[in-house]
Design a protein around this motif. Structure first.
Motif, PDB file in Angstrom:
ATOM      1  N   ILE A  15      19.135 -32.675  80.259  1.00 25.82           N
ATOM      2  CA  ILE A  15      18.461 -31.551  79.606  1.00 25.82           C
ATOM      3  C   ILE A  15      16.985 -31.505  79.991  1.00 25.82           C
ATOM      4  CG2 ILE A  15      17.797 -32.760  77.468  1.00 25.82           C
ATOM      5  CD1 ILE A  15      18.559 -30.199  75.968  1.00 25.82           C
ATOM      6  N   LEU A  16      16.422 -32.647  80.399  1.00 18.94           N
ATOM      7  CA  LEU A  16      15.034 -32.680  80.843  1.00 18.94           C
ATOM      8  C   LEU A  16      14.824 -31.820  82.081  1.00 18.94           C
ATOM      9  CD1 LEU A  16      14.374 -36.508  80.450  1.00 18.94           C
ATOM     10  CD2 LEU A  16      13.418 -34.698  79.024  1.00 18.94           C
ATOM     11  N   VAL A  17      15.882 -31.730  82.926  1.00 19.69           N
ATOM     12  CA  VAL A  17      15.808 -30.913  84.129  1.00 19.69           C
ATOM     13  C   VAL A  17      16.249 -29.488  83.843  1.00 19.69           C
ATOM     14  CG1 VAL A  17      16.654 -30.653  86.491  1.00 19.69           C
ATOM     15  CG2 VAL A  17      16.205 -32.943  85.572  1.00 19.69           C
ATOM     16  N   LYS A  18      17.315 -29.356  83.053  1.00 21.01           N
ATOM     17  CA  LYS A  18      17.853 -28.033  82.756  1.00 21.01           C
ATOM     18  C   LYS A  18      16.919 -27.215  81.878  1.00 21.01           C
ATOM     19  CE  LYS A  18      21.744 -29.451  81.006  1.00 21.01           C
ATOM     20  NZ  LYS A  18      23.103 -29.411  80.403  1.00 21.01           N
ATOM     21  N   LYS A  19      16.196 -27.882  80.994  1.00 25.32           N
ATOM     22  CA  LYS A  19      15.319 -27.194  80.049  1.00 25.32           C
ATOM     23  C   LYS A  19      13.915 -27.795  80.146  1.00 25.32           C
ATOM     24  CE  LYS A  19      18.661 -24.779  77.950  1.00 25.32           C
ATOM     25  NZ  LYS A  19      18.693 -23.309  77.846  1.00 25.32           N
ATOM     26  N   PRO A  20      13.108 -27.342  81.118  1.00 20.52           N
ATOM     27  CA  PRO A  20      11.751 -27.906  81.281  1.00 20.52           C
ATOM     28  C   PRO A  20      10.899 -27.782  80.022  1.00 20.52           C
ATOM     29  CG  PRO A  20      12.353 -26.546  83.169  1.00 20.52           C
ATOM     30  CD  PRO A  20      13.408 -26.320  82.133  1.00 20.52           C
ATOM     31  N   LYS A  21      11.147 -26.743  79.233  1.00 21.06           N
ATOM     32  CA  LYS A  21      10.363 -26.573  78.009  1.00 21.06           C
ATOM     33  C   LYS A  21      10.639 -27.707  77.021  1.00 21.06           C
ATOM     34  CE  LYS A  21      10.101 -21.516  78.278  1.00 21.06           C
ATOM     35  NZ  LYS A  21      10.470 -20.251  77.596  1.00 21.06           N
ATOM     36  N   VAL A  22      11.874 -28.195  77.025  1.00 26.57           N
ATOM     37  CA  VAL A  22      12.215 -29.331  76.172  1.00 26.57           C
ATOM     38  C   VAL A  22      11.421 -30.561  76.616  1.00 26.57           C
ATOM     39  CG1 VAL A  22      14.058 -30.924  75.510  1.00 26.57           C
ATOM     40  CG2 VAL A  22      14.496 -28.463  75.558  1.00 26.57           C
ATOM     41  N   THR A  23      11.301 -30.740  77.940  1.00 17.43           N
ATOM     42  CA  THR A  23      10.512 -31.853  78.475  1.00 17.43           C
ATOM     43  C   THR A  23       9.057 -31.751  78.024  1.00 17.43           C
ATOM     44  OG1 THR A  23      11.933 -31.897  80.434  1.00 17.43           O
ATOM     45  CG2 THR A  23       9.841 -33.064  80.578  1.00 17.43           C
ATOM     46  N   MET A  24       8.498 -30.552  78.124  1.00 22.40           N
ATOM     47  CA  MET A  24       7.114 -30.339  77.696  1.00 22.40           C
ATOM     48  C   MET A  24       6.951 -30.644  76.209  1.00 22.40           C
ATOM     49  SD  MET A  24       6.141 -26.821  79.699  1.00 22.40           S
ATOM     50  CE  MET A  24       6.386 -26.659  81.465  1.00 22.40           C
ATOM     51  N   GLY A  25       7.916 -30.200  75.415  1.00 21.95           N
ATOM     52  CA  GLY A  25       7.858 -30.466  73.983  1.00 21.95           C
ATOM     53  C   GLY A  25       7.886 -31.957  73.681  1.00 21.95           C
ATOM     54  N   GLY A  26       8.695 -32.701  74.435  1.00 24.52           N
ATOM     55  CA  GLY A  26       8.762 -34.144  74.249  1.00 24.52           C
ATOM     56  C   GLY A  26       7.437 -34.820  74.586  1.00 24.52           C
ATOM     57  N   ILE A  27       6.766 -34.328  75.652  1.00 30.39           N
ATOM     58  CA  ILE A  27       5.458 -34.880  76.034  1.00 30.39           C
ATOM     59  C   ILE A  27       4.420 -34.591  74.951  1.00 30.39           C
ATOM     60  CG2 ILE A  27       3.566 -34.714  77.704  1.00 30.39           C
ATOM     61  CD1 ILE A  27       5.703 -34.112  79.840  1.00 30.39           C
ATOM     62  N   VAL A  28       4.454 -33.380  74.421  1.00 35.53           N
ATOM     63  CA  VAL A  28       3.521 -33.016  73.349  1.00 35.53           C
ATOM     64  C   VAL A  28       3.731 -33.906  72.127  1.00 35.53           C
ATOM     65  CG1 VAL A  28       2.861 -31.191  71.724  1.00 35.53           C
ATOM     66  CG2 VAL A  28       3.242 -30.642  74.135  1.00 35.53           C
ATOM     67  N   ARG A  29       5.004 -34.164  71.797  1.00 35.75           N
ATOM     68  CA  ARG A  29       5.273 -35.036  70.639  1.00 35.75           C
ATOM     69  C   ARG A  29       4.791 -36.455  70.889  1.00 35.75           C
ATOM     70  NH1 ARG A  29       4.857 -37.632  67.151  1.00 35.75           N
ATOM     71  NH2 ARG A  29       6.214 -38.097  65.362  1.00 35.75           N
ATOM     72  N   MET A  30       4.880 -36.937  72.113  1.00 36.12           N
ATOM     73  CA  MET A  30       4.400 -38.277  72.434  1.00 36.12           C
ATOM     74  C   MET A  30       2.885 -38.360  72.254  1.00 36.12           C
ATOM     75  SD  MET A  30       4.887 -40.504  75.948  1.00 36.12           S
ATOM     76  CE  MET A  30       3.861 -39.410  76.930  1.00 36.12           C
ATOM     77  N   ILE A  31       2.183 -37.303  72.637  1.00 34.46           N
ATOM     78  CA  ILE A  31       0.725 -37.268  72.491  1.00 34.46           C
ATOM     79  C   ILE A  31       0.328 -37.156  71.025  1.00 34.46           C
ATOM     80  CG2 ILE A  31      -1.331 -35.877  73.005  1.00 34.46           C
ATOM     81  CD1 ILE A  31       0.024 -35.159  75.697  1.00 34.46           C
ATOM     82  N   ASN A  32       1.124 -36.468  70.240  1.00 38.55           N
ATOM     83  CA  ASN A  32       0.859 -36.152  68.840  1.00 38.55           C
ATOM     84  C   ASN A  32       0.185 -37.302  68.073  1.00 38.55           C
ATOM     85  OD1 ASN A  32       3.106 -35.387  66.015  1.00 38.55           O
ATOM     86  ND2 ASN A  32       0.902 -35.383  66.139  1.00 38.55           N
ATOM     87  N   THR A  33       0.873 -38.389  67.849  1.00 38.53           N
ATOM     88  CA  THR A  33       0.356 -39.476  67.013  1.00 38.53           C
ATOM     89  C   THR A  33      -0.119 -40.682  67.822  1.00 38.53           C
ATOM     90  OG1 THR A  33       2.690 -40.099  66.693  1.00 38.53           O
ATOM     91  CG2 THR A  33       1.607 -38.935  64.891  1.00 38.53           C
ATOM     92  N   SER A  34      -0.245 -40.531  69.138  1.00 36.12           N
ATOM     93  CA  SER A  34      -0.648 -41.676  69.959  1.00 36.12           C
ATOM     94  C   SER A  34      -2.034 -42.184  69.569  1.00 36.12           C
ATOM     95  CB  SER A  34      -0.607 -41.306  71.442  1.00 36.12           C
ATOM     96  OG  SER A  34      -1.452 -40.200  71.718  1.00 36.12           O
ATOM     97  N   ALA A  35      -2.972 -41.280  69.346  1.00 30.68           N
ATOM     98  CA  ALA A  35      -4.319 -41.710  68.949  1.00 30.68           C
ATOM     99  C   ALA A  35      -4.306 -42.352  67.569  1.00 30.68           C
ATOM    100  CB  ALA A  35      -5.278 -40.520  68.972  1.00 30.68           C
ATOM    101  N   ALA A  36      -3.538 -41.783  66.655  1.00 29.66           N
ATOM    102  CA  ALA A  36      -3.461 -42.332  65.295  1.00 29.66           C
ATOM    103  C   ALA A  36      -2.931 -43.760  65.309  1.00 29.66           C
ATOM    104  CB  ALA A  36      -2.578 -41.444  64.428  1.00 29.66           C
TER     105      ALA A  36
END
Length: 422
Positions: free
Chosen positions: A218-239
């Protein structure tokens, strides 16, 4: 009463699940703020403690990814139950052989099993929310989830430990044993009392192996899903990264050693409250708008301000206010949990797996950034990296657009409420 429950919790079944997750996570979060210090007080170095949590974070990330896919294959209830059993197993060996021996070779694998446990239970339930909640209420529904999740970990579990350790002076290991009471009670509420709620065979017709691979393809089939996963990883990383170096920075700037605990308490208290509020706001203003402008840009600004307030030796009140605003904006990523399943409506479990994997990786990623860069670029450099990551997340959100169903107008809702009352 039924109408009230449906308006607040979407359905009675989800209401029980929400409360079950909150109590379960209270047990999971008992040691959140004191275990590293306890281990170091009993002979471990900071590097050894860091290794324990690095491995733990990796296990959380792996389990977070599997949670959504396995929920699709075997059903939500089974996956949540597996999480409960893993918590029992990990806790037993950690408390019987790990903590008493203070042996790194016992602590790492046994604590890692605990890291596998809670994502299956909590994030497995989040898949249930994605299926049960109507599309127009999905932002609110996931907001309630993160409100309950954070309330269990950051408020109930932490405060319970504080009372048991500092007021009743119960031994640390005995406090951890009581975590089993919390997780058992949470499981009973979420699974036993709502046994017909969590779909027991959501996608049973799908071949297990092929659908497991779908969690990757799904990471390849749905690039937007990949982007969303990256955004979620960044979300609380600083916290997650802040506790590694901010306390030492505060002491170096001549703040009292108790300031960090006070500041971080209010950060998470505000975050817990706004986990619920941003879900509702996202349903009105648009999920992507809330994540991009308030979540990504808001966190970038407040991360930068928080560091320079410390550098300028601002008052504790000022630090607390900035940290609280950061906690507020940190919660503005909540609508991402509504966006992800809508990006892949036929593979919601796979999409949620990527979201959950991002959530798990956030813990590891935040700590890893500090470990990798603190010696070369210092505290300021690490802050610039976190700030830059939030701005990158804002850029990615430009492309993570989704057609969002809107709620009825407020006027219509008021009119219907009056009719129901009459």
């Amino acid at each position: 009463m039924s109408n009230i429950i449906n308006k607040i919790f979407v359905s009675p079944k989800l209401m029980l699940g929400y409360f079950g997750v909150m109590i379960f996570m209270a047990g999971e979060g008992l040691e959140l703020n004191w275990l590293p210090e306890y281990l170091q007080h009993n002979g471990m170095t900071e590097q050894q403690t860091g290794l324990i949590y690095t491995v733990y974070g990796l296990m959380v990330a792996i389990s977070s990814w599997f949670s959504g896919v396995l929920a699709e294959i075997y059903g939500v209830r089974r996956v949540m139950f597996i999480g409960l059993i893993l918590f029992y197993i990990g806790s037993f060996f950690f408390l019987v052989f790990g903590m008493p021996s203070h042996n790194l070779y016992w602590i790492i694998p046994t604590y890692a099993i605990r890291g596998l446990a809670y994502p299956l239970f909590a994030y497995g339930f989040l898949v249930w929310v994605a299926y049960e909640a109507p599309a127009e209420k999905l932002g609110s529904a996931v907001g309630i989830f993160w409100f309950m999740y954070s309330g269990g970990v950051a408020v109930i579990g932490t405060k319970y430990s504080d009372i048991m350790l500092n007021y009743y002076h119960i031994e640390h290991i005995h406090v951890l044993w009581t975590a089993l009471i919390f997780v058992t009670l949470g499981a009973v509420i979420a699974l036993a009392l709502s046994k017909d709620g969590a779909n027991s065979s959501t996608k049973s017709e799908k071949a297990s192996f092929s659908y497991l691979l779908n969690g990757l393809t799904i990471l390849v089939k749905k690039p937007k899903v990949t982007m969303g996963g990256i955004v979620r990883m960044i979300n609380t990383s600083a916290a997650y990264g802040f506790p590694v170096f901010i306390p030492a920075l505060l002491i170096a700037k001549h703040y009292d050693s108790s300031v960090w605990l006070s500041v971080v308490f209010w950060l998470w208290m505000v975050n817990v409250a706004f986990n619920l509020i941003w879900g509702v706001i996202g349903d009105k203003l648009g999920w992507r708008n809330v994540v991009m402008w308030f979540g990504c840009v808001g966190c970038a600004i407040t991360t930068f301000l928080f560091y320079y307030a410390i550098e300028m030796q601002a008052s504790v009140l000022t630090l607390t206010l900035i940290a609280s605003v950061y906690g507020c904006f940190l919660a503005a990523f909540v609508p991402l949990s509504a966006i992800m399943p809508m990006l892949a409506p036929k593979d919601k479990g796979a999409a949620m797996s990527i979201l959950n994997f991002g959530a798990g990786m956030s813990y590891f990623f935040g700590y890893f950034i500090v470990t990798l860069f603190i010696s070369s670029v210092g505290s300021a450099g690490v802050i610039y990296i976190y700030t830059g990551l939030y701005l990158i997340a804002a850029f990615l959100m430009i492309f993570v657009n989704v057609k969002q169903q809107q709620n009825d107008s407020i006027e219509h809702e008021v009119e219907m409420a009056v009719k129901e009352a009459l």
